[in-house]
Design a protein around this motif. Structure first.
Motif, PDB file in Angstrom:
ATOM      1  N   MET A   1      -3.606-182.168 -24.274  1.00  0.00           N
ATOM      2  CA  MET A   1      -4.348-182.066 -25.610  1.00  0.00           C
ATOM      3  C   MET A   1      -3.362-181.863 -26.723  1.00  0.00           C
ATOM      4  O   MET A   1      -3.731-182.540 -27.865  1.00  0.00           O
ATOM      5  CB  MET A   1      -5.337-180.843 -25.249  1.00  0.00           C
ATOM      6  N   MET A   2      -2.371-180.987 -26.537  1.00  0.00           N
ATOM      7  CA  MET A   2      -1.440-180.630 -27.772  1.00  0.00           C
ATOM      8  C   MET A   2      -0.850-181.822 -27.930  1.00  0.00           C
ATOM      9  O   MET A   2      -0.579-182.355 -29.351  1.00  0.00           O
ATOM     10  CB  MET A   2      -0.605-179.754 -27.411  1.00  0.00           C
ATOM     11  N   LYS A   3      -0.323-182.791 -27.179  1.00  0.00           N
ATOM     12  CA  LYS A   3       0.161-183.975 -27.282  1.00  0.00           C
ATOM     13  C   LYS A   3      -0.948-184.934 -27.957  1.00  0.00           C
ATOM     14  O   LYS A   3      -0.497-185.689 -28.753  1.00  0.00           O
ATOM     15  CB  LYS A   3       0.930-184.648 -26.051  1.00  0.00           C
ATOM     16  N   ALA A   4      -2.057-185.002 -27.737  1.00  0.00           N
ATOM     17  CA  ALA A   4      -2.852-185.824 -28.168  1.00  0.00           C
ATOM     18  C   ALA A   4      -3.197-185.549 -29.704  1.00  0.00           C
ATOM     19  O   ALA A   4      -3.451-186.501 -30.581  1.00  0.00           O
ATOM     20  CB  ALA A   4      -4.361-185.885 -27.347  1.00  0.00           C
ATOM     21  N   LEU A   5      -3.163-184.168 -29.923  1.00  0.00           N
ATOM     22  CA  LEU A   5      -3.355-184.000 -31.415  1.00  0.00           C
ATOM     23  C   LEU A   5      -2.028-184.219 -32.068  1.00  0.00           C
ATOM     24  O   LEU A   5      -2.284-184.173 -33.384  1.00  0.00           O
ATOM     25  CB  LEU A   5      -3.537-182.160 -31.384  1.00  0.00           C
ATOM     26  N   GLY A   6      -0.933-184.636 -31.554  1.00  0.00           N
ATOM     27  CA  GLY A   6       0.336-185.154 -32.425  1.00  0.00           C
ATOM     28  C   GLY A   6       1.264-184.088 -32.305  1.00  0.00           C
ATOM     29  O   GLY A   6       2.344-184.364 -33.314  1.00  0.00           O
ATOM     30  N   MET A   7       1.215-183.184 -31.700  1.00  0.00           N
ATOM     31  CA  MET A   7       2.294-182.180 -31.470  1.00  0.00           C
ATOM     32  C   MET A   7       3.657-182.868 -30.929  1.00  0.00           C
ATOM     33  O   MET A   7       3.443-183.407 -29.850  1.00  0.00           O
ATOM     34  CB  MET A   7       1.938-180.951 -30.646  1.00  0.00           C
ATOM     35  N   ARG A   8       4.558-182.340 -31.500  1.00  0.00           N
ATOM     36  CA  ARG A   8       5.955-183.116 -30.951  1.00  0.00           C
ATOM     37  C   ARG A   8       6.342-182.099 -29.760  1.00  0.00           C
ATOM     38  O   ARG A   8       5.949-180.957 -29.709  1.00  0.00           O
ATOM     39  CB  ARG A   8       7.038-183.181 -32.034  1.00  0.00           C
TER      40      ARG A   8
ATOM     41  N   ALA B   1       3.256-190.004 -31.711  1.00  0.00           N
ATOM     42  CA  ALA B   1       2.731-188.567 -31.977  1.00  0.00           C
ATOM     43  C   ALA B   1       2.393-188.247 -33.245  1.00  0.00           C
ATOM     44  O   ALA B   1       1.500-187.951 -33.637  1.00  0.00           O
ATOM     45  CB  ALA B   1       3.961-187.546 -31.583  1.00  0.00           C
TER      46      ALA B   1
ATOM     47  N   ASN C   1     -10.791-179.249 -23.018  1.00  0.00           N
ATOM     48  CA  ASN C   1      -9.386-178.699 -23.511  1.00  0.00           C
ATOM     49  C   ASN C   1      -9.205-177.947 -24.560  1.00  0.00           C
ATOM     50  O   ASN C   1      -8.306-178.177 -25.559  1.00  0.00           O
ATOM     51  CB  ASN C   1      -8.365-180.035 -23.640  1.00  0.00           C
TER      52      ASN C   1
ATOM     53  N   PHE D   1      -9.259-186.860 -31.117  1.00  0.00           N
ATOM     54  CA  PHE D   1      -9.723-187.088 -29.557  1.00  0.00           C
ATOM     55  C   PHE D   1     -10.928-185.977 -29.334  1.00  0.00           C
ATOM     56  O   PHE D   1     -10.659-184.916 -29.619  1.00  0.00           O
ATOM     57  CB  PHE D   1      -8.429-186.801 -28.436  1.00  0.00           C
TER      58      PHE D   1
ATOM     59  N   LEU E   1      -1.361-178.601 -38.239  1.00  0.00           N
ATOM     60  CA  LEU E   1      -0.284-179.657 -37.673  1.00  0.00           C
ATOM     61  C   LEU E   1       0.105-180.477 -38.991  1.00  0.00           C
ATOM     62  O   LEU E   1       0.936-181.168 -38.958  1.00  0.00           O
ATOM     63  CB  LEU E   1      -0.714-180.362 -36.504  1.00  0.00           C
TER      64      LEU E   1
ATOM     65  N   LEU F   1      -1.781-192.845 -26.885  1.00  0.00           N
ATOM     66  CA  LEU F   1      -1.402-192.052 -25.751  1.00  0.00           C
ATOM     67  C   LEU F   1      -0.478-192.740 -24.788  1.00  0.00           C
ATOM     68  O   LEU F   1       0.309-192.221 -24.001  1.00  0.00           O
ATOM     69  CB  LEU F   1      -2.520-191.261 -25.032  1.00  0.00           C
TER      70      LEU F   1
ATOM     71  N   PHE G   1     -12.439-184.954 -25.659  1.00  0.00           N
ATOM     72  CA  PHE G   1     -12.375-185.056 -24.095  1.00  0.00           C
ATOM     73  C   PHE G   1     -13.402-184.507 -23.317  1.00  0.00           C
ATOM     74  O   PHE G   1     -14.143-183.714 -23.590  1.00  0.00           O
ATOM     75  CB  PHE G   1     -10.962-184.282 -23.525  1.00  0.00           C
TER      76      PHE G   1
ATOM     77  N   ARG H   1      -0.898-190.188 -34.063  1.00  0.00           N
ATOM     78  CA  ARG H   1      -2.006-189.440 -33.455  1.00  0.00           C
ATOM     79  C   ARG H   1      -2.299-188.396 -34.322  1.00  0.00           C
ATOM     80  O   ARG H   1      -3.616-188.082 -34.714  1.00  0.00           O
ATOM     81  CB  ARG H   1      -1.594-188.782 -32.048  1.00  0.00           C
ATOM     82  N   ARG H   2      -1.030-187.505 -34.760  1.00  0.00           N
ATOM     83  CA  ARG H   2      -1.312-186.513 -35.748  1.00  0.00           C
ATOM     84  C   ARG H   2      -2.021-186.622 -36.860  1.00  0.00           C
ATOM     85  O   ARG H   2      -3.203-185.982 -37.301  1.00  0.00           O
ATOM     86  CB  ARG H   2       0.004-185.795 -35.950  1.00  0.00           C
TER      87      ARG H   2
ATOM     88  N   LYS I   1      -9.281-182.932 -39.332  1.00  0.00           N
ATOM     89  CA  LYS I   1      -8.217-183.350 -40.235  1.00  0.00           C
ATOM     90  C   LYS I   1      -8.517-184.661 -40.847  1.00  0.00           C
ATOM     91  O   LYS I   1      -7.568-185.416 -41.397  1.00  0.00           O
ATOM     92  CB  LYS I   1      -6.926-183.418 -39.059  1.00  0.00           C
TER      93      LYS I   1
END
Lengths: 233, 412
Positions: free
Chosen positions: B303-310, A80, A95, A89, A112, A56, A91, A83-84, A161
């Motif tokens: 959170m979306m970015k942490a999940l890897g969303m571009r 990204a 979230n 994660f 995703l 991050l 928190f 991470r995907r 995932k």
């Protein structure tokens, strides 16, 4: 080869004219399947360290390798994608997306990376929700779940995932002790059953008891790194 | 696609704010559609009043008379005979030809005097071209050769005249000498074209020709044709005039009504301005919505970015939501517009609230304006609403998606 390797990682934040060193040179190796906790006082750099490990944030200096791949100087897009595919994660504040059900919040993470099989996705999501003890609550929205249940959804979302690494930043901080223990037990179970590597930060000694490895962070540096059963832990 | 589903589901969040934005867009759209309908109605009624009460579909006159027609000169007139009139009337698509003699006159009621437009007409032929006779509210049109006149109710009111009163029209002859036409009022006219009611005196053509010393000359020939046939008939007339070596030209009602058409064009620019304001309102509403949503969902974006969303995937989620608002706003606007325009086309708007006479503004309409349906405006506006919503959401959505994930997660 270690799953995760940090070499002399430093992070310096610029606050106006003042430079604040959040990490002052962290060296760390984490093996596949470890269940580690990072603890230390507030401001010791726990969250910053987790953010670096989790792609991050990028270090000011030093090198981070995940599965042998250097991730410390990747582009935003590459971070990204790392991470995907590789990192889950959890928190402190869950979230979760309030308009989605528990099922959909978990489904969101797997969609995703898996666009192909509808049946496969459904099976995976229901299985992981069952494993975290949320069978029957799939169609509830976050506002219809307790704090512990919400955190279980977040864990399921992180695990669905099948990432190599799950990072949890104070996952039990908002929970009462009963729910906190429940959540940590699920993490332990997932660690055992799936072999997923967990690194979580916490202040709570009761939660820490479940970890196999204790990394004590103080003033941005690792002051102690012990494993369970080792004298002094 | 899950991002699409999430964008749609996000529409159910902040319902009150979304509903307000949708209604703001809807009412802005309604305003535009309503205005468009009224303007369309005004245009249609203006054109219809010009054709039915003033020019007919085609006017034939001498090109030099055409240039000076506002001054109503007694030169460059058309010397007509029944043969010419019959030839024109027998043309395919022509249903009536009315010779008209237009002249300046001063109407005298014995006490006061006012400048008017004198119109010498042959009643039978005039009625084949114009609808005026249907609006004679008292009395009737005179017969050929009768020393009688029809005047508008407004003019009668102004000059304190009533049925069977005698009036004198003071005119100048072709030789520029003074002459008078003494006539009895045989009818009072209250037509939908206010210009007819305010300052025109109808007299028999032969009486006018005699008083002006014009023999068989008239100012112009007004023709009634099927709507849309004008150009074809003008072409045929032009050929016929050329063959007969006549120095005449045919003009469509559009050329005669150029000033009203210019006004209508100006109104279209006005409508474009209103449309820009409407779209601006929509844009501001959408941008405001996306920015507020992004601020409220900072943690979620993290959170979306942490999940890897571009970033483009997050932008897409916001764009779906914004476009959804645009679609709902557009649909609601079209729905309200449908009822508003429906009301206007059925019941109209009573101009008595605004004085009742639009001729002061150059629009020949009296009493009521009716709206017109413009389906293309509905579809155009709806498509535009979707496009504007989509485009106006891009920058704020990108701003939201571009947030630093750490700052977003921890609300720093």
């Amino acid at each position: 080869m270690s799953l995760l390797e940090l070499k002399d990682v430093k992070k310096i934040y610029q606050q106006g004219k003042i430079k604040v060193a959040a990490l002052r040179g962290v060296d760390l190796k984490v093996e596949q399947g470890e269940f580690s906790t990072i603890f230390g006082p507030s401001g010791s750099g726990k969250t910053t360290l987790l953010n670096m490990i989790g792609c991050l944030d990028t270090p000011t200096e030093g090198e981070i390798r995940l599965n042998g791949n250097k991730i410390s100087d990747l582009s935003r897009k590459a971070l990204a994608m790392t991470r995907r595919h590789n990192i889950g994660f959890v928190f402190q504040s869950y979230n979760l997306i309030p308009v989605l059900t528990a099922y959909e919040n978990v489904e969101f993470a797997i969609r995703l990376i898996d666009h192909a099989s509808e049946i496969n996705i459904k099976e995976k999501v229901l299985k992981i929700l069952d494993e975290v003890g949320l069978k029957g609550l799939e169609n509830r929205r976050p506002n219809e779940l307790s704090g512990g249940e919400k955190q279980r959804v977040a864990i399921a979302r992180a695990l669905v995932k099948e990432p190599k690494l799950v990072l949890a930043d104070e996952p039990t901080a908002n929970l009462d002790s009963e729910n906190a223990i429940g959540v940590v037990k699920i993490m332990v179970k997932m660690n055992k059953e799936l072999g997923t590597t967990f690194i979580f930060s916490t202040h709570d000694p009761m939660v820490m008891e479940y970890a196999h490895r204790y990394i004590n962070l103080k003033d941005g540096m690792i002051s102690a790194d012990k494993r369970k059963g080792v004298k002094g832990v | 696609m899950f991002s699409f589903k999430l964008g749609l589901k996000n529409l159910t969040r902040q319902k009150r704010r979304n509903v307000i934005t949708i209604f703001v867009i809807a009412f802005a759209f309604f305003g535009y559609l309503f205005m468009d309908s009224v303007m369309g109605g005004m245009e249609e009624m203006s054109f219809s009043n010009i054709k039915n009460y003033d020019t007919g579909n085609i006017q034939v006159m001498h090109p030099e008379y055409w240039e000076d027609r506002e001054k109503m000169p007694l030169e460059n007139l058309i010397d007509i005979n029944q043969g010419t009139l019959d030839n024109i009337k027998n043309m395919k698509g022509v249903s009536g030809v009315s010779p008209e003699l237009r002249f300046k006159a001063n109407l005298n009621n014995g006490i006061d005097e006012v400048a008017v437009l004198g119109l010498g007409v042959s009643p039978e032929q005039y009625n084949e071209v114009f609808n005026t006779k249907n609006y004679i509210t008292e009395g009737a049109m005179f017969a050929p050769g009768e020393s009688k006149a029809v005047i508008g109710v407004k003019l009668a009111e102004l000059m304190d005249l009533k049925m069977n009163d005698y009036i004198t029209l003071l005119v100048r002859t072709k030789e520029d000498t003074f002459n008078t036409i003494d006539v009895e009022i045989s009818g009072l006219l209250n037509s939908p074209n206010p210009i007819m009611n305010n300052g025109i005196v109808f007299v028999s053509l032969d009486i006018a020709q005699q008083a002006l010393n014009l023999g068989n000359e008239v100012s112009l020939l007004a023709m009634r044709t099927a709507s849309g046939d004008e150009d074809k008939i003008i072409k045929a007339l032009t050929g016929s005039f050329k063959d007969k070596n006549l120095e005449l030209k045919a003009y469509s009602w559009r050329e005669s009504a150029a000033s009203v058409i210019a006004l209508s064009t100006a109104k279209k620019s006005g409508a474009a301005t209103i449309l820009s304001v409407v779209l601006l309102i929509g844009m501001i509403g959408i941008i405001n919505n996306v920015i507020l949503s992004a601020l409220e969902r900072t943690g979620e974006i993290g959170m979306m970015k942490a999940l890897g969303m571009r970033e483009w995937e997050i932008v897409f989620v916001f764009m779906v939501e914004a476009t959804g608002i645009g679609i709902l706003g557009g649909l609601a606007g079209c729905l309200i517009g449908f009822f508003g325009v429906g009301y206007m086309t059925k019941y109209g708007f009573d101009l008595s609230y605004m004085g009742g006479d639009m001729s002061e503004y150059g629009i020949p309409i009296l009493d009521k304006i009716y709206g017109t349906w413009n389906i293309s405006a509905f579809s155009f506006l709806f498509i535009l609403s979707v496009i504007v919503a989509l485009l106006s959401s891009i920058i704020p959505a990108y701003w939201a998606a571009h947030k630093d994930p750490v700052k977003a997660i921890y609300h720093r």
